[in-house]
Design a protein around this motif. Structure first.
Motif, PDB file in Angstrom:
ATOM      1  N   MET A   9       0.833  -1.201   0.000  1.00  0.00           N
ATOM      2  CA  MET A   9       0.000   0.000   0.000  1.00  0.00           C
ATOM      3  C   MET A   9       0.875   1.262   0.000  1.00  0.00           C
ATOM      4  O   MET A   9       0.566   2.218  -0.702  1.00  0.00           O
ATOM      5  CB  MET A   9      -0.935   0.020   1.209  1.00  0.00           C
ATOM      6  N   VAL A  10       1.955   1.246   0.757  1.00  0.00           N
ATOM      7  CA  VAL A  10       2.864   2.397   0.771  1.00  0.00           C
ATOM      8  C   VAL A  10       3.459   2.599  -0.618  1.00  0.00           C
ATOM      9  O   VAL A  10       3.539   3.727  -1.107  1.00  0.00           O
ATOM     10  CB  VAL A  10       3.974   2.229   1.835  1.00  0.00           C
ATOM     11  N   ALA A  11       3.851   1.516  -1.270  1.00  0.00           N
ATOM     12  CA  ALA A  11       4.436   1.624  -2.616  1.00  0.00           C
ATOM     13  C   ALA A  11       3.439   2.234  -3.595  1.00  0.00           C
ATOM     14  O   ALA A  11       3.802   3.100  -4.396  1.00  0.00           O
ATOM     15  CB  ALA A  11       4.893   0.242  -3.098  1.00  0.00           C
ATOM     16  N   ILE A  12       2.190   1.809  -3.527  1.00  0.00           N
ATOM     17  CA  ILE A  12       1.165   2.377  -4.409  1.00  0.00           C
ATOM     18  C   ILE A  12       0.957   3.850  -4.081  1.00  0.00           C
ATOM     19  O   ILE A  12       0.866   4.688  -4.978  1.00  0.00           O
ATOM     20  CB  ILE A  12      -0.153   1.578  -4.303  1.00  0.00           C
ATOM     21  N   SER A  13       0.919   4.187  -2.793  1.00  0.00           N
ATOM     22  CA  SER A  13       0.747   5.590  -2.388  1.00  0.00           C
ATOM     23  C   SER A  13       1.901   6.463  -2.870  1.00  0.00           C
ATOM     24  O   SER A  13       1.689   7.582  -3.328  1.00  0.00           O
ATOM     25  CB  SER A  13       0.627   5.696  -0.862  1.00  0.00           C
TER      26      SER A  13
END
Length: 149
Positions: A9-13
């Protein structure tokens, strides 16, 4: 793989932030990304480096340095982003063993992961940016460059 909410999720954000706030000529600083998504910059650096090594981000050095997309947003699939995040996770994925686990649960997990991979491969960074626009989010105007002598 099954969508770990943390690193994936952090990578997508991060990628969405760079796509939203950056451009081919303007970079986005790691400090600004961290501030906007509410995380510590130090903790994000390894992820930013991984995304850069994978060619999803381009790292630019210098006083106006930072990050920009490594390829066109329509060519970056969410599955590519998640794959980088999961590959560098570093956590052991030991789990239960036993006949039921192998015969039923492991097979179920494989089916679920294949479904998730297919869904993620169908969504691009461009699609996510369109969702941001549909939600009423607008890109900030570029700050003019000023020179003081």
């Amino acid at each position: 793989m099954l969508l770990r909410r943390d690193r994936a999720m952090v990578a997508i954000s991060v990628m969405l932030d760079v796509g939203f706030h950056g451009s081919r000529t303007n970079t986005v600083s790691a400090a600004d990304i961290a501030e906007r998504i509410g995380l510590a910059r130090r903790g994000m650096e390894p992820l930013l480096q991984s995304l850069s090594r994978a060619g999803l981000l381009e790292s630019v050095r210098g006083p106006r340095g930072g990050y920009r997309l490594g390829r066109p947003k329509r060519d970056i699939r969410v599955s590519d982003i998640v794959a980088v995040a999961v590959a560098d996770d570093g956590e052991g994925h030991e789990g239960p063993t036993g006949r039921l686990q192998v015969a039923v649960v492991d097979r179920l997990w494989t089916e679920l992961e294949e479904t998730v991979r297919a869904q993620l491969a169908a969504i691009t960074l461009d699609d996510l940016l369109k969702r941001a626009a549909a939600a009423g989010l607008r890109r900030p105007a570029a700050e003019p460059i000023t020179f003081v002598i």
